[in-house]
Design an enzyme around this catalytic site. Sequence first.
Site, PDB file in Angstrom:
ATOM      1  N   SER A 175       0.994  -1.283   0.123  1.00 28.98           N
ATOM      2  CA  SER A 175       0.183  -0.042  -0.039  1.00 28.98           C
ATOM      3  C   SER A 175       0.822   1.156   0.036  1.00 28.98           C
ATOM      4  O   SER A 175       2.048   1.100   0.577  1.00 28.98           O
ATOM      5  CB  SER A 175      -0.853   0.044   1.314  1.00 28.98           C
ATOM      6  OG  SER A 175      -1.483   1.179   1.468  1.00 28.98           O
ATOM      7  N   TYR A 188      -1.863  -0.527  10.582  1.00 27.19           N
ATOM      8  CA  TYR A 188      -2.021  -0.877   9.216  1.00 27.19           C
ATOM      9  C   TYR A 188      -0.562  -0.259   8.481  1.00 27.19           C
ATOM     10  O   TYR A 188       0.337  -1.002   7.965  1.00 27.19           O
ATOM     11  CB  TYR A 188      -3.269  -0.225   8.540  1.00 27.19           C
ATOM     12  CG  TYR A 188      -3.076  -0.673   6.849  1.00 27.19           C
ATOM     13  CD1 TYR A 188      -3.814  -1.659   6.652  1.00 27.19           C
ATOM     14  CD2 TYR A 188      -2.930   0.196   6.112  1.00 27.19           C
ATOM     15  CE1 TYR A 188      -3.840  -1.978   5.360  1.00 27.19           C
ATOM     16  CE2 TYR A 188      -3.075  -0.086   4.654  1.00 27.19           C
ATOM     17  CZ  TYR A 188      -3.352  -0.993   4.275  1.00 27.19           C
ATOM     18  OH  TYR A 188      -3.712  -1.548   2.977  1.00 27.19           O
TER      19      TYR A 188
HETATM   20  N1  LIG Z   1      -8.703  -1.321  -0.137  1.00 26.97           N
HETATM   21  C1  LIG Z   1      -7.698  -0.219  -0.276  1.00 26.97           C
HETATM   22  O1  LIG Z   1      -8.024   0.943  -0.409  1.00 26.97           O
HETATM   23  C2  LIG Z   1      -6.364  -0.743  -0.385  1.00 26.97           C
HETATM   24  C3  LIG Z   1      -5.260  -0.057  -0.685  1.00 26.97           C
HETATM   25  C4  LIG Z   1      -3.854  -0.383  -0.935  1.00 26.97           C
HETATM   26  C5  LIG Z   1      -3.680  -1.619  -0.835  1.00 26.97           C
HETATM   27  N2  LIG Z   1      -4.568  -2.388  -0.183  1.00 26.97           N
HETATM   28  C6  LIG Z   1      -4.207  -3.778  -0.034  1.00 26.97           C
HETATM   29  O2  LIG Z   1      -4.913  -4.735  -0.851  1.00 26.97           O
HETATM   30  C7  LIG Z   1      -4.882  -5.945  -0.156  1.00 26.97           C
HETATM   31  C8  LIG Z   1      -6.325  -6.331  -0.214  1.00 26.97           C
HETATM   32  O3  LIG Z   1      -7.383  -5.660   0.241  1.00 26.97           O
HETATM   33  P1  LIG Z   1      -8.724  -5.454  -0.207  1.00 26.97           P
HETATM   34  O4  LIG Z   1      -8.913  -4.048  -0.181  1.00 26.97           O
HETATM   35  O5  LIG Z   1      -9.206  -6.236  -1.048  1.00 26.97           O
HETATM   36  O6  LIG Z   1      -9.516  -5.558   1.342  1.00 26.97           O
HETATM   37  P2  LIG Z   1     -10.769  -6.544   1.742  1.00 26.97           P
HETATM   38  O7  LIG Z   1     -11.656  -6.395   0.736  1.00 26.97           O
HETATM   39  O8  LIG Z   1     -11.030  -6.130   3.061  1.00 26.97           O
HETATM   40  O9  LIG Z   1     -10.115  -7.982   1.658  1.00 26.97           O
HETATM   41  C9  LIG Z   1      -9.159  -8.548   2.640  1.00 26.97           C
HETATM   42  C10 LIG Z   1      -8.731  -9.847   2.182  1.00 26.97           C
HETATM   43  O10 LIG Z   1      -7.806 -10.491   3.010  1.00 26.97           O
HETATM   44  C11 LIG Z   1      -8.381 -11.583   3.712  1.00 26.97           C
HETATM   45  N3  LIG Z   1      -7.905 -11.873   5.175  1.00 26.97           N
HETATM   46  C12 LIG Z   1      -7.911 -11.086   6.238  1.00 26.97           C
HETATM   47  N4  LIG Z   1      -7.349 -11.560   7.037  1.00 26.97           N
HETATM   48  C13 LIG Z   1      -6.809 -12.831   6.798  1.00 26.97           C
HETATM   49  C14 LIG Z   1      -6.289 -14.009   7.514  1.00 26.97           C
HETATM   50  N5  LIG Z   1      -5.966 -13.837   8.693  1.00 26.97           N
HETATM   51  N6  LIG Z   1      -6.035 -15.108   6.725  1.00 26.97           N
HETATM   52  C15 LIG Z   1      -6.413 -15.205   5.562  1.00 26.97           C
HETATM   53  N7  LIG Z   1      -7.082 -14.035   4.796  1.00 26.97           N
HETATM   54  C16 LIG Z   1      -7.125 -13.200   5.613  1.00 26.97           C
HETATM   55  C17 LIG Z   1      -9.767 -11.578   3.501  1.00 26.97           C
HETATM   56  O11 LIG Z   1     -10.499 -12.948   3.633  1.00 26.97           O
HETATM   57  P3  LIG Z   1     -11.494 -13.759   4.792  1.00 26.97           P
HETATM   58  O12 LIG Z   1     -12.114 -12.663   5.355  1.00 26.97           O
HETATM   59  O13 LIG Z   1     -11.804 -14.566   3.990  1.00 26.97           O
HETATM   60  O14 LIG Z   1     -10.269 -13.998   5.583  1.00 26.97           O
HETATM   61  C18 LIG Z   1     -10.056 -10.812   2.353  1.00 26.97           C
HETATM   62  O15 LIG Z   1     -10.195 -11.620   1.318  1.00 26.97           O
HETATM   63  C19 LIG Z   1      -4.398  -5.670   1.044  1.00 26.97           C
HETATM   64  O16 LIG Z   1      -3.127  -6.164   1.256  1.00 26.97           O
HETATM   65  C20 LIG Z   1      -4.389  -4.239   1.346  1.00 26.97           C
HETATM   66  O17 LIG Z   1      -3.789  -3.678   2.343  1.00 26.97           O
HETATM   67  C21 LIG Z   1      -5.814  -1.920  -0.207  1.00 26.97           C
END
Ligand SMILES: NC(=O)c1ccc[n+]([C@@H]2O[C@H](COP(=O)([O-])OP(=O)(O)OC[C@H]3O[C@@H](n4cnc5c(N)ncnc54)[C@H](OP(=O)(O)O)[C@@H]3O)[C@@H](O)[C@H]2O)c1
Length: 302
Positions: A175, A188
Amino acid sequence: MDLKSLGRVLIFPVQMIYLIVKASVCSLFPSRRKELRKELVLITGGGRGIGRHLALEFAKQGAKKVILWGRTEKCLKDTAEEIRLSGTECHYFLCDVANREEVYKQAKVLREKVGDVTILVNNAAVVHGKSLMDSDDDALLKSQHINTMGQFWTTKAFLPRMLELRHGRVVCINSILSQSPIPGAMDYCTSKASSLAFMESLTLGLLDCPGVGCTTVLPFHTNTEMFQGMKVRFPQLFPPLNPEMVAQRTVEAVRTDKAYVYLPWTMHALVILKSFMPQVALEEIHRFSGTYTCMNTFKGRT
Ligand SMILES: NC(=O)c1ccc[n+]([C@@H]2O[C@H](COP(=O)([O-])OP(=O)(O)OC[C@H]3O[C@@H](n4cnc5c(N)ncnc54)[C@H](OP(=O)(O)O)[C@@H]3O)[C@@H](O)[C@H]2O)c1
């Protein structure tokens, strides 16, 4: 200094200029894309959000098999079915990446039932999103375990075989907050900064390992459930990215062997500004853009 070393020192600046010019010229032309048809791709957190789009995109771009790990069975099952319908083999396993024993156990099961992972995508993450004093210690520990340590366990589980095969890639969905932290998401930002250091170290550590490399993706705010409620001051100027685009650019980076991807590319400017601007000016940028208070309205996943 002997003559040979002196020669190397003198050639070094020329070599640097050559490499920078070469990389700049190459960036103007489309790079050759690797085929994915022999690749077995594992995506942690592949059931929803960016992870789900990554899974669909890897399948669309021809990956041989896609494997999803996560904790919520319904999301994993739905995504796996959607991928199978498109004609790509897809499996899912319940695995909490914060649990070291579970990661090693599920890695073994995966190897025996499906095969050797050749592309590991560390995508799973959580955000607690409270100020330090309002956070309970367990929640803080949880995000460090998931966002940072999870990556240690998965990489330890799959990298050795990639090195034996001389073929593989470790991908991290990081991120931009790892390089430009904001208040209210200290857990985070800290864990993502640590995860970035992990990837930087791994990327250099694999320099002499032919066929094995790393890709780190640093997206700006993306339209998923993760940062629900977060508000910046000029949403029209800084709209959230869509997760399909993040997934497409990630797969493209894997296929073209890119080490680092900033999304959007203008985020490079933020990192450059941070390196020389006086702190008072940086603080004003945060006040002006609203990033200083953007987590005040954060709701996260309900
Ligand atoms: N959204 C943003 O603004 C943003 C910006 C920059 C970077 N990112 C990065 O992009 C990636 C995905 O984020 P997202 O936006 O898609 O968030 P999200 O919709 O909240 O999805 C998070 C994912 O992580 C999984 N997860 C969480 N805890 C886990 C655990 N203990 N074991 C296995 N899986 C786990 C969740 O699956 P389960 O609930 O099934 O476990 C879910 O599939 C992350 O690394 C985040 O930091 C996001």
